[in-house]
Scaffold this active site. Structure first.
Site, short mmCIF file in Angstrom:
data_model
loop_
_atom_site.label_atom_id
_atom_site.label_comp_id
_atom_site.label_asym_id
_atom_site.label_seq_id
_atom_site.Cartn_x
_atom_site.Cartn_y
_atom_site.Cartn_z
N GLU A 1 0.79 -1.23 0.00
CA GLU A 1 0.00 0.00 0.00
C GLU A 1 0.83 1.29 0.00
O GLU A 1 0.79 2.07 0.96
CB GLU A 1 -0.95 0.01 1.20
N GLU B 1 -5.80 -8.33 0.95
CA GLU B 1 -6.39 -7.92 2.24
C GLU B 1 -7.86 -7.60 2.04
O GLU B 1 -8.22 -6.89 1.09
CB GLU B 1 -5.72 -6.66 2.82
C1 NOJ Z 1 -4.12 -2.04 5.25
C2 NOJ Z 1 -2.78 -2.24 5.84
O1 NOJ Z 1 -1.95 -2.95 4.96
C3 NOJ Z 1 -2.81 -2.91 7.20
O2 NOJ Z 1 -1.55 -2.77 7.78
C4 NOJ Z 1 -3.91 -2.32 8.05
O3 NOJ Z 1 -3.91 -2.82 9.35
C5 NOJ Z 1 -5.23 -2.57 7.38
N1 NOJ Z 1 -5.23 -1.92 6.09
C6 NOJ Z 1 -6.43 -2.07 8.17
O4 NOJ Z 1 -6.37 -0.70 8.29
#
Ligand code: NOJ
Length: 451
Positions: free
Chosen positions: A175, A363
């Site tokens: 990200e 994710e």
């Molecule tokens: C994306 C991130 O990669 C992760 O580290 C984070 O905890 C989650 N989103 C939830 O916000």
């Protein structure tokens, strides 16, 4: 507004035998042991020491104690029938100063985690950078210093040589839009830098590093499956007014296109968000040809959608997000709208890029207020969330979208960056006082789904 009336029950079989199922985590969020066995400080270790940066002034120095309890947690992954485990390598555990000396204890630790996974038949998926730059490198400018491309590719070389004989699936970076935006523009994440003069060079050096990192990995590990992950949110204008439509396009450019398009060989989307042209100041001759890399897969990470309005007063972008809490819609603990169709639309959106060979959803998940009753945690909202998002994934897949896997964020409740421990995203509950784990109903649901 569209409603989610696609209620066909999902089952694993409907996704096909080749579909990859997993769970995702990140080093800072679970490991703890922030200074154990020769580990150097990361920017998050330093950031968490500053008062007022993290909700409740908590830190991640123990987090889920995964560093010491990894066997227990990987046993749980196995018990829940989850075949794939995504986790990240802490750069400053492996190279305490980010460059130069290697910390053998750090390498040994990740070798133990990888070997334990493999012994249980759980496939390890490694993320190389999940936001924890070694602090020594930040003192030299971090992602704003072009040298970071060399530091990063050296680190990748070390990891590829140490783990590449057993790890088949790699993600270069996690990200970029979130860690550059929150960490180098708004200053609400480590390293706490602000403004365009930090953000724009960071964007360019991160983009160059993603491509250089992909190349470095492929050179050393020609048979590995190599990807990188991007956060994406479906963007809609608040109304049909031309000003709101144009504002939504600018936000889409910033959140969904800025990082992926150069990687795909399309260059930066300067035309649709003119402030980005400031990146040109940091480009050296020949850089245009160094932005792309043909990744084997792209990891998409989606949680919600955003509704966007024109805003005269918001500098650079003249757009603002209409908060979900003001829209009378269901929200998670993060204040993010629950809107399963988001993942469907984004799969279609990214499937329109012919350069993308393969997509994994690396994710997807939600934080809800979980109630512990004795030794049980019932979280029906998370079960429904996951089922409804999966229905949308299936719908897109059945319509011909490329999508080859789905990883739940996340295994255990953990350290949610600037939000501390307040949002609980896990399918396993953690009592942070005792480090006790309790499999939530969502964990049991996933185990049944995967059985
Ligand atoms: C994306 C991130 O990669 C992760 O580290 C984070 O905890 C989650 N989103 C939830 O916000």
């Amino acid at each position: 507004m569209e409603s989610n009336n696609n209620k066909t029950p999902v089952s694993k079989a409907l996704f096909g035998d080749d579909f990859i199922w997993g769970v995702s985590t990140a080093a800072v969020q679970i490991e703890g042991a922030h200074d154990a066995d020769g580990k150097g400080d990361s920017i998050w270790d330093v950031f968490a020491r500053k008062k007022g940066k993290i909700r409740g002034n908590v830190h991640h120095y123990t987090a889920c104690n995964f560093y010491n309890q990894y066997q227990n947690d990987i046993d749980l992954i196995k018990q829940l029938n989850i075949p794939n485990f995504r986790f990240s390598i802490s750069w400053s555990r492996v190279m305490p100063n980010g460059t130069g000396a290697i910390n053998q204890a750090g390498i040994d630790y990740y070798n133990k985690v990888i070997d334990y996974c493999l012994a249980l038949g759980v496939e390890p998926w490694l993320t190389l950078y999940h936001w924890d730059l070694p602090h020594t490198l930040e003192l030299k400018g971090g992602w704003t210093n072009r040298e970071v491309i060399n530091w990063f590719t050296d680190f990748i070389g070390v990891c590829a040589r140490a783990f590449g004989d057993r790890v088949k699936h790699w993600m270069v970076m996690n990200e970029p839009s979130v860690f550059t935006g929150a960490g180098y523009f708004f200053g609400i994440h480590a390293p706490g830098k602000t403004g365009l003069s930090n953000f724009l060079p960071a964007v360019h050096h991160v983009t160059l590093s993603v491509a250089a990192g992909g190349k470095a990995l492929r050179e050393i590990l020609p048979n590995a499956e190599i990807g990188t992950t991007f956060s994406c949110s479906y963007i809609e204008p608040y109304s049909d007014s031309p000003r709101n439509i144009a504002a939504a396009k600018r936000v889409d450019t910033l959140l969904n296109r800025l990082f992926i398009e150069p990687v795909l060989g399309l260059g930066y989307p300067f035309a649709d968000l003119p402030v980005l042209k400031g990146i040109k100041k940091y480009m050296l001759p020949g850089d245009e040809n160094k932005l792309a890399f043909d990744f084997d897969f792209i990891g998409l990470q989606n949680y919600t959608r955003e509704i966007v309005k024109y805003s005269f007063f918001t500098p650079y972008i003249q757009a603002s997000l209409v908060k979900a809490e003001n829209r009378n819609v269901p929200v998670t603990t993060m204040g993010w709208e629950v809107w399963p169709q988001s993942i469907y639309h984004l799969l279609h959106k990214y499937n329109q890029y012919p350069q993308i060979k393969k997509v994994y959803l690396t994710e997807s998940g939600a934080a809800f207020p979980d109630n512990r009753e004795g030794d049980a945690v019932d979280d029906p909202m998370r079960v429904t969330y996951l089922q409804e998002y999966l229905q949308q994934v299936l719908k897109a897949k059945n319509e011909g979208c490329k999508v080859s896997g789905y990883f739940i964020w996340t295994l255990t409740d953990n350290f949610e960056w600037a939000e501390g421990y307040h949002p609980r995203f896990g399918i396993i509950y953690v009592d942070f006082e005792t480090q006790q784990r309790i499999v939530k109903s969502s964990g049991k649901w996933y185990a049944d789904f995967l059985s």
